[in-house]
Design a protein around this motif. Structure first.
Motif, PDB file in Angstrom:
ATOM      1  N   GLU A 255      -1.227  -9.541  52.714  1.00  0.00           N
ATOM      2  CA  GLU A 255      -1.216  -8.105  52.997  1.00  0.00           C
ATOM      3  C   GLU A 255       0.025  -7.774  53.813  1.00  0.00           C
ATOM      4  OE1 GLU A 255      -4.039  -4.603  55.005  1.00  0.00           O
ATOM      5  OE2 GLU A 255      -4.704  -6.696  54.974  1.00  0.00           O
ATOM      6  N   LEU A 256       0.697  -6.667  53.466  1.00  0.00           N
ATOM      7  CA  LEU A 256       1.958  -6.310  54.104  1.00  0.00           C
ATOM      8  C   LEU A 256       1.811  -5.092  55.011  1.00  0.00           C
ATOM      9  CD1 LEU A 256       4.419  -6.660  51.075  1.00  0.00           C
ATOM     10  CD2 LEU A 256       3.954  -8.342  52.869  1.00  0.00           C
ATOM     11  N   ALA A 257       2.369  -5.179  56.213  1.00  0.00           N
ATOM     12  CA  ALA A 257       2.551  -4.033  57.117  1.00  0.00           C
ATOM     13  C   ALA A 257       1.299  -3.197  57.286  1.00  0.00           C
ATOM     14  CB  ALA A 257       3.703  -3.151  56.621  1.00  0.00           C
ATOM     15  N   SER A 258       0.164  -3.836  57.500  1.00  0.00           N
ATOM     16  CA  SER A 258      -1.080  -3.098  57.688  1.00  0.00           C
ATOM     17  C   SER A 258      -1.093  -2.411  59.046  1.00  0.00           C
ATOM     18  CB  SER A 258      -2.274  -4.050  57.581  1.00  0.00           C
ATOM     19  OG  SER A 258      -3.477  -3.369  57.822  1.00  0.00           O
ATOM     20  N   THR A 259      -1.493  -1.148  59.071  1.00  0.00           N
ATOM     21  CA  THR A 259      -1.561  -0.392  60.328  1.00  0.00           C
ATOM     22  C   THR A 259      -2.877   0.366  60.402  1.00  0.00           C
ATOM     23  OG1 THR A 259      -0.417   1.469  59.295  1.00  0.00           O
ATOM     24  CG2 THR A 259       0.924  -0.093  60.536  1.00  0.00           C
ATOM     25  N   GLY A 260      -3.965  -0.334  60.606  1.00  0.00           N
ATOM     26  CA  GLY A 260      -5.246   0.323  60.807  1.00  0.00           C
ATOM     27  C   GLY A 260      -5.696   1.125  59.609  1.00  0.00           C
ATOM     28  N   ALA A 261      -6.022   2.396  59.853  1.00  0.00           N
ATOM     29  CA  ALA A 261      -6.634   3.225  58.821  1.00  0.00           C
ATOM     30  C   ALA A 261      -5.635   3.967  57.951  1.00  0.00           C
ATOM     31  CB  ALA A 261      -7.581   4.234  59.470  1.00  0.00           C
ATOM     32  N   SER A 262      -4.335   3.749  58.127  1.00  0.00           N
ATOM     33  CA  SER A 262      -3.362   4.466  57.303  1.00  0.00           C
ATOM     34  C   SER A 262      -3.440   3.995  55.856  1.00  0.00           C
ATOM     35  CB  SER A 262      -1.945   4.243  57.836  1.00  0.00           C
ATOM     36  OG  SER A 262      -1.567   2.891  57.681  1.00  0.00           O
ATOM     37  N   ASN A 263      -3.144   4.911  54.931  1.00  0.00           N
ATOM     38  CA  ASN A 263      -3.106   4.593  53.511  1.00  0.00           C
ATOM     39  C   ASN A 263      -1.670   4.286  53.101  1.00  0.00           C
ATOM     40  OD1 ASN A 263      -5.834   5.089  52.058  1.00  0.00           O
ATOM     41  ND2 ASN A 263      -5.663   6.803  53.490  1.00  0.00           N
ATOM     42  N   ASP A 264      -1.432   3.065  52.638  1.00  0.00           N
ATOM     43  CA  ASP A 264      -0.131   2.642  52.123  1.00  0.00           C
ATOM     44  C   ASP A 264      -0.302   2.324  50.647  1.00  0.00           C
ATOM     45  OD1 ASP A 264       0.747   2.798  54.749  1.00  0.00           O
ATOM     46  OD2 ASP A 264       0.409   0.665  55.125  1.00  0.00           O
ATOM     47  N   MET A 265       0.555   2.907  49.790  1.00  0.00           N
ATOM     48  CA  MET A 265       0.373   2.726  48.348  1.00  0.00           C
ATOM     49  C   MET A 265       1.683   2.957  47.613  1.00  0.00           C
ATOM     50  SD  MET A 265      -1.904   6.184  47.764  1.00  0.00           S
ATOM     51  CE  MET A 265      -2.807   5.935  49.279  1.00  0.00           C
ATOM     52  N   TYR A 266       1.643   2.803  46.287  1.00  0.00           N
ATOM     53  CA  TYR A 266       2.799   2.992  45.406  1.00  0.00           C
ATOM     54  C   TYR A 266       3.998   2.130  45.815  1.00  0.00           C
ATOM     55  CZ  TYR A 266       0.229   7.216  43.988  1.00  0.00           C
ATOM     56  OH  TYR A 266      -0.722   8.101  43.544  1.00  0.00           O
TER      57      TYR A 266
ATOM     58  N   ASN B  10      11.085  -4.250  54.930  1.00  0.00           N
ATOM     59  CA  ASN B  10      11.580  -5.497  54.368  1.00  0.00           C
ATOM     60  C   ASN B  10      10.506  -6.126  53.484  1.00  0.00           C
ATOM     61  OD1 ASN B  10      13.906  -5.088  55.830  1.00  0.00           O
ATOM     62  ND2 ASN B  10      13.382  -6.555  57.447  1.00  0.00           N
ATOM     63  N   ALA B  11      10.906  -7.043  52.628  1.00  0.00           N
ATOM     64  CA  ALA B  11       9.972  -7.636  51.676  1.00  0.00           C
ATOM     65  C   ALA B  11       8.862  -8.429  52.350  1.00  0.00           C
ATOM     66  CB  ALA B  11      10.726  -8.528  50.693  1.00  0.00           C
ATOM     67  N   ASP B  12       9.069  -8.833  53.612  1.00  0.00           N
ATOM     68  CA  ASP B  12       8.020  -9.554  54.331  1.00  0.00           C
ATOM     69  C   ASP B  12       7.134  -8.625  55.150  1.00  0.00           C
ATOM     70  OD1 ASP B  12       9.728  -8.786  56.339  1.00  0.00           O
ATOM     71  OD2 ASP B  12      10.125 -10.815  57.092  1.00  0.00           O
ATOM     72  N   GLY B  13       7.347  -7.301  55.038  1.00  0.00           N
ATOM     73  CA  GLY B  13       6.528  -6.329  55.756  1.00  0.00           C
ATOM     74  C   GLY B  13       7.079  -5.908  57.099  1.00  0.00           C
ATOM     75  N   SER B  14       8.231  -6.419  57.493  1.00  0.00           N
ATOM     76  CA  SER B  14       8.822  -6.073  58.788  1.00  0.00           C
ATOM     77  C   SER B  14       9.763  -4.876  58.653  1.00  0.00           C
ATOM     78  CB  SER B  14       9.589  -7.269  59.351  1.00  0.00           C
ATOM     79  OG  SER B  14      10.673  -7.616  58.497  1.00  0.00           O
ATOM     80  N   ASN B  15      10.205  -4.369  59.808  1.00  0.00           N
ATOM     81  CA  ASN B  15      11.206  -3.300  59.871  1.00  0.00           C
ATOM     82  C   ASN B  15      10.781  -2.069  59.061  1.00  0.00           C
ATOM     83  OD1 ASN B  15      13.598  -2.061  60.677  1.00  0.00           O
ATOM     84  ND2 ASN B  15      14.778  -2.915  58.970  1.00  0.00           N
TER      85      ASN B  15
ATOM     86  N   GLU C  76      13.814  -5.446  49.828  1.00  0.00           N
ATOM     87  CA  GLU C  76      13.105  -4.353  50.484  1.00  0.00           C
ATOM     88  C   GLU C  76      12.027  -3.790  49.560  1.00  0.00           C
ATOM     89  OE1 GLU C  76      15.992  -2.137  53.582  1.00  0.00           O
ATOM     90  OE2 GLU C  76      16.602  -1.924  51.479  1.00  0.00           O
ATOM     91  N   ILE C  77      11.102  -3.082  50.181  1.00  0.00           N
ATOM     92  CA  ILE C  77      10.005  -2.443  49.454  1.00  0.00           C
ATOM     93  C   ILE C  77       9.921  -0.997  49.910  1.00  0.00           C
ATOM     94  CG2 ILE C  77       7.506  -2.392  49.089  1.00  0.00           C
ATOM     95  CD1 ILE C  77       7.548  -5.449  49.674  1.00  0.00           C
ATOM     96  N   VAL C  78       9.901  -0.085  48.965  1.00  0.00           N
ATOM     97  CA  VAL C  78       9.710   1.321  49.280  1.00  0.00           C
ATOM     98  C   VAL C  78       8.284   1.690  48.880  1.00  0.00           C
ATOM     99  CG1 VAL C  78      10.572   2.151  47.046  1.00  0.00           C
ATOM    100  CG2 VAL C  78      10.729   3.624  49.060  1.00  0.00           C
ATOM    101  N   PHE C  79       7.654   2.576  49.654  1.00  0.00           N
ATOM    102  CA  PHE C  79       6.252   2.902  49.391  1.00  0.00           C
ATOM    103  C   PHE C  79       5.931   4.275  49.962  1.00  0.00           C
ATOM    104  CE2 PHE C  79       6.478   0.838  53.472  1.00  0.00           C
ATOM    105  CZ  PHE C  79       5.513   1.425  54.270  1.00  0.00           C
TER     106      PHE C  79
END
Length: 478
Positions: free
Chosen positions: A389-400, A433-438, A409-412
């Protein structure tokens, strides 16, 4: 005989008097209320205001009515067992003047009962009261009335515009049903962040049309998109959708690539750009099809799952497709891999909308997290292993999620940072970043920005947005 009857009645009277004198006594009961000062009556006779002592017979009960302005009337029955005191919590009812602009909206209760028409004055109890406001030509407005709304609540109704419509097709595409849900569309296209000068609208979609999804041509000079044409958007909406193409700079107009009469959705180009893969109900249900990117030569059925196949993506070698499918009997969609042209499919993991990395070794996908009750971005190998799982921040919805051309890098799209009470449908474009950082934010607008993808050269990001009261494709230069 009359003397005998007289003696009997006299005896009964004496016994009754003795009975009352020995056992039927009055008992004081202290009646209190919160708040104090409630008027207390019994059988229409005033007794006093709370707190008040009420004399109650030891043999009989007494019904009391408590009345206080701004509170529901309360009735209670007291008897000797109620002594020495009873306390009543009065329920507050609050006046509310509900107004809409324009006036004349129907006010519905949560169970669908018509309560009145605005302007509408009524009393409501403490706590929250869900209501729905309906008016032809305007989006349904769901509100929750509470203590903070009294004594007046003014609601500005939002006219129906293409940007307010979020078309959701039924789970089984073959039945042709369409659900129109409400999303907020800001009339302004202005960026609140620092990238306003780098933002350009690519398409100019007119009429009641919703862009379902889009794909960039591998060479970067074209775009394919699925357009949902909504008929009769105010009452009993219906729809159809087709695949179209246009120049990535907005020139050349829209050119239809698939015929009407079906739901053709979620197009994606093959690595060489010679084919378009898409989901459609043209075989019944929902399956993945392939056509030449010119639209000529007819369509070819690529999958035949027993569920709903959607969101196709082709690996860089062109040898496999990945897609998600809602299988019957399963609550969540599953990600599948299938060799081209028609090899046997392999089930990988729970999730939807897979996207293959530029090196063909990894997949990005979205999966619902039950613990946070929100969508999250995940990464795994194309064989289904090494799930992260990448860049999880609680209840926020991350998608696309979507990869950069070099895979670094990953755009979402995400609702992190949004005020979801005021902007429940808002999404902005983010990058990491591709590892979920930055992790950092790229767009800031109260509308819905989603489905971001990098340009082939990595110098820009394209995304779908309903800012400006219409769904269009936008380009953000990096």
């Amino acid at each position: 005989m009359s003397i005998f009857r007289h003696l009997i009645f006299s005896a009964i009277g004496i016994l009754f008097t003795l009975f009352l004198g020995s056992g039927c006594k009055s008992v004081p009961v202290l009646v209190e209320s919160n708040p104090v000062g409630a008027k207390v009556t019994s059988s229409g006779k005033d007794i006093g205001t709370t707190p008040v002592n009420v004399e109650v017979s030891s043999m009989f009960s007494k019904t009391l009515d408590l009345l206080a302005e701004g509170y529901l009337n309360e009735s209670l029955t007291v008897d000797a067992s109620s002594a020495p005191e009873v306390r009543v919590e009065l329920v507050r009812q609050m006046p509310l003047a509900l107004n809409t602009d324009p006036e004349g909206a129907l006010v519905f209760s949560e169970d669908g009962r018509v309560m009145g028409t605005t302007p509408y004055d009524f009393f409501h109890l403490e706590g929250e009261l869900p209501l729905v406001l309906k008016m032809k030509g305007y989006m349904d407005e769901e509100i929750v009335v509470g203590p903070a709304n009294s004594p007046e609540l003014n609601v500005e109704l939002v006219p129906v515009s293409p940007g307010n419509l979020f078309a959701v097709l039924s789970r089984n595409l073959s039945d042709g049903r369409l659900t129109i849900s409400r999303v907020y569309s800001s009339p302004t296209i202005v960026e609140s962040g620092g990238n306003a000068d780098a933002l350009v609208r690519v398409t100019e979609i007119m009429g009641y049309r919703v862009i379902d999804s889009f794909s960039l041509f591998p060479g970067g000079d074209g775009i394919a998109l699925s357009l949902i044409d909504i008929s009769n958007p105010f009452e009993n909406p219906s729809a159809s959708s087709s695949i179209w193409s246009a120049g990535v700079d907005g020139t050349g107009g829209l050119v239809r690539r698939t015929e009407t009469g079906y739901f053709d959705l979620q197009p994606t180009y093959s690595p060489e750009g010679d084919f378009l893969f898409f989901a459609s109900n043209r075989a019944g249900g929902s399956s993945i099809f392939r056509i030449a990117s010119t639209g000529r030569g007819g369509s070819t059925l690529m999958t035949s799952q027993s569920g709903r196949d959607n969101f196709p993506d082709v690996e860089p070698s062109g040898e496999r497709i990945f897609y998600s499918s809602y299988l019957r009997g399963l609550k969540e969609p599953q990600i599948w891999s299938q060799p081209l042209p028609n090899g046997p499919p392999s089930q990988l993991r729970t999730g939807f909308r897979p996207r293959v990395s530029p090196d063909g070794k990894s997949l990005l996908f979205t999966r619902y997290n039950t613990s946070t009750e929100s969508n999250k971005i995940w990464k795994m190998r194309t064989d289904g292993s090494e799930v992260t799982e990448l860049a999880s921040t609680g209840a926020s919805n991350d998608m696309y999620p979507s990869w950069s051309p070099d895979g670094g890098e990953i755009v979402f799209a995400s609702d992190r940072g949004a005020n979801l009470e005021k902007e429940p449908t808002r999404l902005d474009i983010w990058i990491m970043n591709a590892d979920g950082s930055n992790v950092r934010q790229l767009t800031t607008n109260s509308s819905r920005d989603d489905q971001p993808v990098f340009s082939p050269d990595g110098d820009a990001i394209y995304f779908r947005s309903n800012r400006g009261l219409a769904w269009n494709i936008w380009r953000l230069s990096l």
